[in-house]
Scaffold this motif. Structure first.
Motif, PDB file in Angstrom:
ATOM      1  N   ASP A 109      26.103 -50.337  -7.911  1.00  0.00           N
ATOM      2  CA  ASP A 109      24.688 -49.958  -7.899  1.00  0.00           C
ATOM      3  C   ASP A 109      24.479 -48.486  -7.582  1.00  0.00           C
ATOM      4  OD1 ASP A 109      23.678 -52.290  -8.688  1.00  0.00           O
ATOM      5  OD2 ASP A 109      22.609 -52.778  -6.841  1.00  0.00           O
ATOM      6  N   ARG A 110      25.492 -47.856  -7.020  1.00  0.00           N
ATOM      7  CA  ARG A 110      25.341 -46.434  -6.671  1.00  0.00           C
ATOM      8  C   ARG A 110      25.772 -45.512  -7.800  1.00  0.00           C
ATOM      9  NH1 ARG A 110      25.807 -45.003  -0.526  1.00  0.00           N
ATOM     10  NH2 ARG A 110      24.751 -46.830   0.301  1.00  0.00           N
ATOM     11  N   LEU A 111      26.235 -46.076  -8.898  1.00  0.00           N
ATOM     12  CA  LEU A 111      26.680 -45.246 -10.021  1.00  0.00           C
ATOM     13  C   LEU A 111      25.585 -45.173 -11.083  1.00  0.00           C
ATOM     14  CD1 LEU A 111      30.296 -46.621 -10.556  1.00  0.00           C
ATOM     15  CD2 LEU A 111      29.525 -44.865  -8.976  1.00  0.00           C
ATOM     16  N   SER A 112      25.654 -44.137 -11.905  1.00  0.00           N
ATOM     17  CA  SER A 112      24.728 -44.053 -13.030  1.00  0.00           C
ATOM     18  C   SER A 112      25.143 -45.067 -14.087  1.00  0.00           C
ATOM     19  CB  SER A 112      24.771 -42.655 -13.622  1.00  0.00           C
ATOM     20  OG  SER A 112      25.972 -42.480 -14.344  1.00  0.00           O
ATOM     21  N   GLY A 113      24.253 -45.314 -15.036  1.00  0.00           N
ATOM     22  CA  GLY A 113      24.569 -46.268 -16.092  1.00  0.00           C
ATOM     23  C   GLY A 113      25.834 -45.891 -16.848  1.00  0.00           C
ATOM     24  N   GLY A 114      25.959 -44.598 -17.172  1.00  0.00           N
ATOM     25  CA  GLY A 114      27.132 -44.138 -17.905  1.00  0.00           C
ATOM     26  C   GLY A 114      28.408 -44.356 -17.116  1.00  0.00           C
ATOM     27  N   GLN A 115      28.333 -44.066 -15.798  1.00  0.00           N
ATOM     28  CA  GLN A 115      29.510 -44.274 -14.955  1.00  0.00           C
ATOM     29  C   GLN A 115      29.861 -45.749 -14.881  1.00  0.00           C
ATOM     30  OE1 GLN A 115      27.942 -42.348 -11.480  1.00  0.00           O
ATOM     31  NE2 GLN A 115      29.070 -40.450 -11.861  1.00  0.00           N
ATOM     32  N   GLN A 116      28.812 -46.594 -14.754  1.00  0.00           N
ATOM     33  CA  GLN A 116      29.072 -48.032 -14.687  1.00  0.00           C
ATOM     34  C   GLN A 116      29.760 -48.527 -15.951  1.00  0.00           C
ATOM     35  OE1 GLN A 116      26.111 -50.789 -13.170  1.00  0.00           O
ATOM     36  NE2 GLN A 116      24.929 -49.106 -12.359  1.00  0.00           N
ATOM     37  N   GLN A 117      29.287 -48.034 -17.104  1.00  0.00           N
ATOM     38  CA  GLN A 117      29.881 -48.499 -18.350  1.00  0.00           C
ATOM     39  C   GLN A 117      31.317 -48.001 -18.479  1.00  0.00           C
ATOM     40  OE1 GLN A 117      29.978 -50.934 -20.072  1.00  0.00           O
ATOM     41  NE2 GLN A 117      28.286 -50.813 -21.537  1.00  0.00           N
ATOM     42  N   ARG A 118      31.583 -46.801 -17.981  1.00  0.00           N
ATOM     43  CA  ARG A 118      32.956 -46.307 -18.024  1.00  0.00           C
ATOM     44  C   ARG A 118      33.858 -47.164 -17.151  1.00  0.00           C
ATOM     45  NH1 ARG A 118      30.881 -40.706 -16.446  1.00  0.00           N
ATOM     46  NH2 ARG A 118      32.989 -39.981 -15.994  1.00  0.00           N
ATOM     47  N   VAL A 119      33.318 -47.582 -15.991  1.00  0.00           N
ATOM     48  CA  VAL A 119      34.093 -48.472 -15.127  1.00  0.00           C
ATOM     49  C   VAL A 119      34.339 -49.807 -15.835  1.00  0.00           C
ATOM     50  CG1 VAL A 119      34.094 -49.762 -12.965  1.00  0.00           C
ATOM     51  CG2 VAL A 119      33.293 -47.396 -13.005  1.00  0.00           C
ATOM     52  N   ALA A 120      33.303 -50.297 -16.531  1.00  0.00           N
ATOM     53  CA  ALA A 120      33.455 -51.585 -17.217  1.00  0.00           C
ATOM     54  C   ALA A 120      34.543 -51.505 -18.290  1.00  0.00           C
ATOM     55  CB  ALA A 120      32.123 -51.997 -17.847  1.00  0.00           C
ATOM     56  N   ILE A 121      34.592 -50.367 -18.985  1.00  0.00           N
ATOM     57  CA  ILE A 121      35.657 -50.199 -19.981  1.00  0.00           C
ATOM     58  C   ILE A 121      37.020 -50.177 -19.289  1.00  0.00           C
ATOM     59  CG2 ILE A 121      36.630 -48.627 -21.699  1.00  0.00           C
ATOM     60  CD1 ILE A 121      33.763 -47.691 -22.290  1.00  0.00           C
ATOM     61  N   LEU A 167      36.896 -55.503 -27.610  1.00  0.00           N
ATOM     62  CA  LEU A 167      35.614 -55.750 -28.269  1.00  0.00           C
ATOM     63  C   LEU A 167      34.532 -55.009 -27.499  1.00  0.00           C
ATOM     64  CD1 LEU A 167      36.057 -59.628 -28.471  1.00  0.00           C
ATOM     65  CD2 LEU A 167      36.783 -57.933 -30.157  1.00  0.00           C
ATOM     66  N   LEU A 168      33.735 -54.206 -28.191  1.00  0.00           N
ATOM     67  CA  LEU A 168      32.693 -53.433 -27.514  1.00  0.00           C
ATOM     68  C   LEU A 168      31.339 -53.859 -28.065  1.00  0.00           C
ATOM     69  CD1 LEU A 168      34.428 -49.946 -27.776  1.00  0.00           C
ATOM     70  CD2 LEU A 168      34.564 -51.556 -25.889  1.00  0.00           C
ATOM     71  N   ASP A 169      30.520 -54.447 -27.189  1.00  0.00           N
ATOM     72  CA  ASP A 169      29.270 -55.046 -27.635  1.00  0.00           C
ATOM     73  C   ASP A 169      28.093 -54.122 -27.323  1.00  0.00           C
ATOM     74  OD1 ASP A 169      27.212 -56.642 -28.372  1.00  0.00           O
ATOM     75  OD2 ASP A 169      27.603 -58.239 -26.920  1.00  0.00           O
ATOM     76  N   GLU A 170      27.738 -53.250 -28.245  1.00  0.00           N
ATOM     77  CA  GLU A 170      26.623 -52.308 -28.075  1.00  0.00           C
ATOM     78  C   GLU A 170      26.671 -51.650 -26.706  1.00  0.00           C
ATOM     79  OE1 GLU A 170      22.836 -53.688 -29.243  1.00  0.00           O
ATOM     80  OE2 GLU A 170      23.606 -54.877 -30.902  1.00  0.00           O
ATOM     81  N   ILE A 171      27.786 -51.024 -26.417  1.00  0.00           N
ATOM     82  CA  ILE A 171      28.005 -50.568 -25.048  1.00  0.00           C
ATOM     83  C   ILE A 171      27.149 -49.373 -24.657  1.00  0.00           C
ATOM     84  CG2 ILE A 171      30.356 -51.443 -24.860  1.00  0.00           C
ATOM     85  CD1 ILE A 171      31.281 -48.594 -25.489  1.00  0.00           C
ATOM     86  N   THR A 172      26.457 -48.739 -25.599  1.00  0.00           N
ATOM     87  CA  THR A 172      25.622 -47.601 -25.210  1.00  0.00           C
ATOM     88  C   THR A 172      24.138 -47.916 -25.322  1.00  0.00           C
ATOM     89  OG1 THR A 172      25.767 -46.732 -27.452  1.00  0.00           O
ATOM     90  CG2 THR A 172      27.337 -45.865 -25.863  1.00  0.00           C
ATOM     91  N   SER A 173      23.801 -49.151 -25.696  1.00  0.00           N
ATOM     92  CA  SER A 173      22.382 -49.466 -25.945  1.00  0.00           C
ATOM     93  C   SER A 173      21.535 -49.444 -24.692  1.00  0.00           C
ATOM     94  CB  SER A 173      22.259 -50.843 -26.589  1.00  0.00           C
ATOM     95  OG  SER A 173      22.904 -50.840 -27.827  1.00  0.00           O
ATOM     96  N   ALA A 174      22.150 -49.694 -23.525  1.00  0.00           N
ATOM     97  CA  ALA A 174      21.354 -49.745 -22.298  1.00  0.00           C
ATOM     98  C   ALA A 174      21.375 -48.417 -21.558  1.00  0.00           C
ATOM     99  CB  ALA A 174      21.886 -50.861 -21.396  1.00  0.00           C
ATOM    100  N   LEU A 175      21.894 -47.373 -22.195  1.00  0.00           N
ATOM    101  CA  LEU A 175      22.068 -46.103 -21.486  1.00  0.00           C
ATOM    102  C   LEU A 175      20.987 -45.091 -21.852  1.00  0.00           C
ATOM    103  CD1 LEU A 175      25.907 -45.580 -21.850  1.00  0.00           C
ATOM    104  CD2 LEU A 175      24.659 -46.481 -19.893  1.00  0.00           C
ATOM    105  N   ASP A 176      20.677 -44.216 -20.893  1.00  0.00           N
ATOM    106  CA  ASP A 176      19.814 -43.082 -21.199  1.00  0.00           C
ATOM    107  C   ASP A 176      20.540 -42.192 -22.200  1.00  0.00           C
ATOM    108  OD1 ASP A 176      17.852 -43.903 -19.533  1.00  0.00           O
ATOM    109  OD2 ASP A 176      18.549 -42.738 -17.815  1.00  0.00           O
ATOM    110  N   PRO A 177      19.800 -41.542 -23.098  1.00  0.00           N
ATOM    111  CA  PRO A 177      20.441 -40.782 -24.184  1.00  0.00           C
ATOM    112  C   PRO A 177      21.492 -39.774 -23.697  1.00  0.00           C
ATOM    113  CG  PRO A 177      18.089 -40.895 -24.548  1.00  0.00           C
ATOM    114  CD  PRO A 177      18.331 -41.544 -23.228  1.00  0.00           C
ATOM    115  N   GLU A 178      21.229 -39.093 -22.577  1.00  0.00           N
ATOM    116  CA  GLU A 178      22.180 -38.047 -22.184  1.00  0.00           C
ATOM    117  C   GLU A 178      23.461 -38.638 -21.596  1.00  0.00           C
ATOM    118  OE1 GLU A 178      19.707 -38.890 -20.284  1.00  0.00           O
ATOM    119  OE2 GLU A 178      20.063 -38.384 -18.173  1.00  0.00           O
ATOM    120  N   LEU A 179      23.497 -39.956 -21.366  1.00  0.00           N
ATOM    121  CA  LEU A 179      24.694 -40.571 -20.789  1.00  0.00           C
ATOM    122  C   LEU A 179      25.578 -41.205 -21.859  1.00  0.00           C
ATOM    123  CD1 LEU A 179      23.073 -42.279 -17.687  1.00  0.00           C
ATOM    124  CD2 LEU A 179      24.162 -40.048 -17.821  1.00  0.00           C
TER     125      LEU A 179
END
Lengths: 366, 247
Positions: free
Chosen positions: B137-149, B161-173
């Motif tokens: 919860d203390r990471l940004s969305g982009g950081q969280q997704q990088r951790v998930a990868i 398999l990558l399921d729309e992994i950037t759809s929930a991110l702010d554009p700059e992330l």
């Protein structure tokens, strides 16, 4: 711009209301409360003198109460002062100042009303205790008797503590087992799910007192090998575990089901089995969520330990009833009540702290 | 032999048919991009491949071995098929390093120290080694997704398999996440990704598949699909994407 709909008058800066009447009202309420409280203090001290009760701390407490309520005069006087200033500002045409001072005056009035109401409630309780020739006070709060019988009651209260602590540990484990049984997946799990459902239905509906009665008398009567030799408190532990296990199983189940399925999907997608997913991902998150309702059930359990007197276990309530019968006075039972309250309050605070800390640790903006 | 083969795959949710006889192959070291309108079954397809959803018809093969139907050890299959979700789905009660090491320790029975060392190496690669002890919860969305990868990579999957992994991110992330995928593609990781990032798909894909009506409506190299699609539906879809300024 065209005249009409868009060209509206600005309505917001209203003329402030004069708070003087409210302030005088507060002044009156404050003065009346102070007078009433000194009258009650005087009355109570008179009663104490009549019955020759000399407890310094009670005496000091009464005087202190009188002094503290007298402080009520201060906000009400302040309200009147400020209301005067508000009025002057309004006359001078300074709308903003009138509004600011008026709001301040009203806020002091509300302080007076709020605290006066609380003080009146305290006074009413004080009067209730000495009502009917102090019979309420003597019946429930016979202080000398309470002091003399405190030790045996506290000792007996240990039985309650012992029963509830053991039962709570067992309930935590047993409730989780039942909850997981209720949530077993697939068709093969169906009979187990049904039995678990039947159990929770039965024991949530069964009054705890009946469960204690049946287990406490029934198991020894039926001569069940190990159970018949157990001491009464242990039988009570079994009965309470069965009853509260059903409650807590439902709490666990609600907690487990509240965890979003995407967590399960993530765990399973990493190759964790169903049980591993439960153990490492779902249950740890569920437990954090259910701590407040769990504490509710535990406080219920702690209070229900007083029911063990129906099978004759010597707990604090039973002890106090014996003393009560000997002295024909309920005050020892009040002692037990106070002990139960004192026992539960710190737990609530402790759990609040725990949750706060947990939240600070794992959540953003901490 | 293709790494992943989907043969006449059919999938329904109740009366609603999502996939009807879909065929698709993914070769080793290929990056296959699934595009198509929302609700066309991209996510469902990915979820079927690692057994999060059961299929009702056809079969899916991994290395020639059938991985659908009764008797398949899904827990074992999922060691080889990693998936990353749109909404990250990190475990909020575990620190970053615990998220990454959970499966290696519990599923692969790896020694805890070894697993943590490996996780740190992976986290260093994505520049998040300092966040190892933080909670998601203390990471940004982009950081969280990088951790998930990273969490998926810690299992050393054969296919990701990558399921729309950037759809929930702010554009700059978005770029920080796509850079990782780009690196993985260069290293030859076999990937199948559902995406709305058409520019990215065009850049990294070995093959682009346009899903429509529960089947692969058109497939081909990115130059063909984005440059000269032969099907009317594909053209209409891409026209709307261009109108939205996304290509």
């Amino acid at each position: 711009m065209e005249e009409g709909a868009r060209n509206r008058q600005w309505r917001a800066p209203s003329i402030p209301e004069d708070p003087s009447r409210l302030a005088w009202g507060a002044c009156f309420v404050g003065a009346a409360t102070v007078a009433a409280s000194w009258w009650v203090v005087d009355h109570l001290r008179g009663v104490m003198a009549v019955y020759d009760v000399q407890i310094a701390s009670v005496d000091i407490g009464l005087l202190l109460f009188g002094v503290v309520t007298s402080v009520l005069l201060w906000p009400s006087v302040k309200a009147v002062q400020i209301a005067g200033r508000a009025r002057a500002a309004a006359v001078a045409g300074d709308v903003v100042a009138a509004r600011v001072q008026g709001a301040a005056a009203r806020s002091w009035c509300l302080y007076t009303f709020g605290y006066a109401f609380a003080a009146v409630l305290c006074l009413a309780i004080g009067l209730f205790i000495v009502a009917n020739d102090v019979s309420v006070g003597r019946t429930f709060f016979n202080l000398p008797l309470m002091r003399d019988t405190f030790r045996p009651i506290l000792k007996a209260f240990w039985t309650n503590v012992y029963i509830c602590v053991i039962a709570e540990v067992l309930v935590l484990v047993w409730g989780l087992a039942v909850a997981i049984a209720r949530l077993l997946p697939g068709r093969p799990g169906q009979p187990i799910r049904m039995i678990a459902t039947l159990y929770t239905d039965a024991f949530r509906g069964l009054p705890a007192i009946i469960s204690i009665f049946l287990v406490g008398f029934g198991l020894p009567l039926a001569g069940i090998p190990i159970a018949k030799d157990l001491p009464l408190p242990m039988l009570a532990v079994i009965a309470l575990t069965l009853t509260y296990g059903a409650y807590v199983a439902e709490v666990y189940r609600a907690g487990i089901q509240s965890i979003h399925w995407s967590q399960t999907a993530a765990a399973r997608s990493l190759g964790l089995s169903y049980m591993q997913t439960m153990r490492f991902v779902v249950v740890p998150q569920a437990v954090r969520r259910i701590i407040p309702p769990l504490l509710n059930d535990f406080i219920g359990l702690q209070k229900d330990t007083a029911l063990v007197n129906v099978i004759g276990a010597m707990d604090a309530f039973n002890q106090s009833k014996i003393i009560e019968a000997n002295h024909f006075n309920l005050s020892p039972v009040t002692t037990v009540g106070i002990l139960f309250v004192i026992f539960t309050v710190p737990q609530t605070r402790f759990v609040d702290r725990l949750l706060e800390r947990e939240q600070r640790r794992t959540q953003a903006g901490g | 032999m293709p790494l992943v083969e989907m043969i006449d795959v059919g999938k329904q949710f109740g009366a609603h048919t999502v996939l009807k006889g879909l065929n698709l192959n993914v070769d080793e070291h290929q990056v296959v991009c699934l595009i198509g309108p929302s609700g066309c079954g991209k996510s469902t397809l990915l979820r079927c491949i690692n057994g999060l959803e059961a299929i009702q018809a056809g079969e899916i093969r991994l290395h020639g071995d059938r991985v659908t139907g009764p008797g398949v050890d899904l827990n074992r299959l999922r060691r080889d098929v990693g998936i990353v979700f749109q909404s990250f789905n990190l475990f909020p009660h575990m620190s970053v390093i615990e998220n990454v090491t959970l499966a290696p320790i519990r599923v692969l029975r790896m020694d805890r120290r070894e697993a943590e060392e490996k996780a740190m190496t992976l986290l260093k690669r994505i520049g998040l080694e300092q966040k190892a002890r933080e909670y998601p919860d203390r990471l940004s969305g982009g950081q969280q997704q990088r951790v998930a990868i990273t969490r998926a990579l810690a299992m050393e999957p054969m296919v990701l398999l990558l399921d729309e992994i950037t759809s929930a991110l702010d554009p700059e992330l978005v770029s920080e996440v796509l850079n990782i995928v780009r690196d993985l593609a260069k290293e030859g990781m076999t990937m199948l990704l559902a995406t709305h990032e058409m520019g990215f798909a065009r850049e990294v894909a070995s093959k682009v598949c346009f899903l429509y009506g529960g089947i692969v409506h058109e497939e081909g190299p990115p130059e063909k699909i984005f440059g000269a699609p032969s099907e009317e539906r594909t053209r209409a879809f891409l026209k709307r994407i261009i109108e939205a300024g996304r290509l």
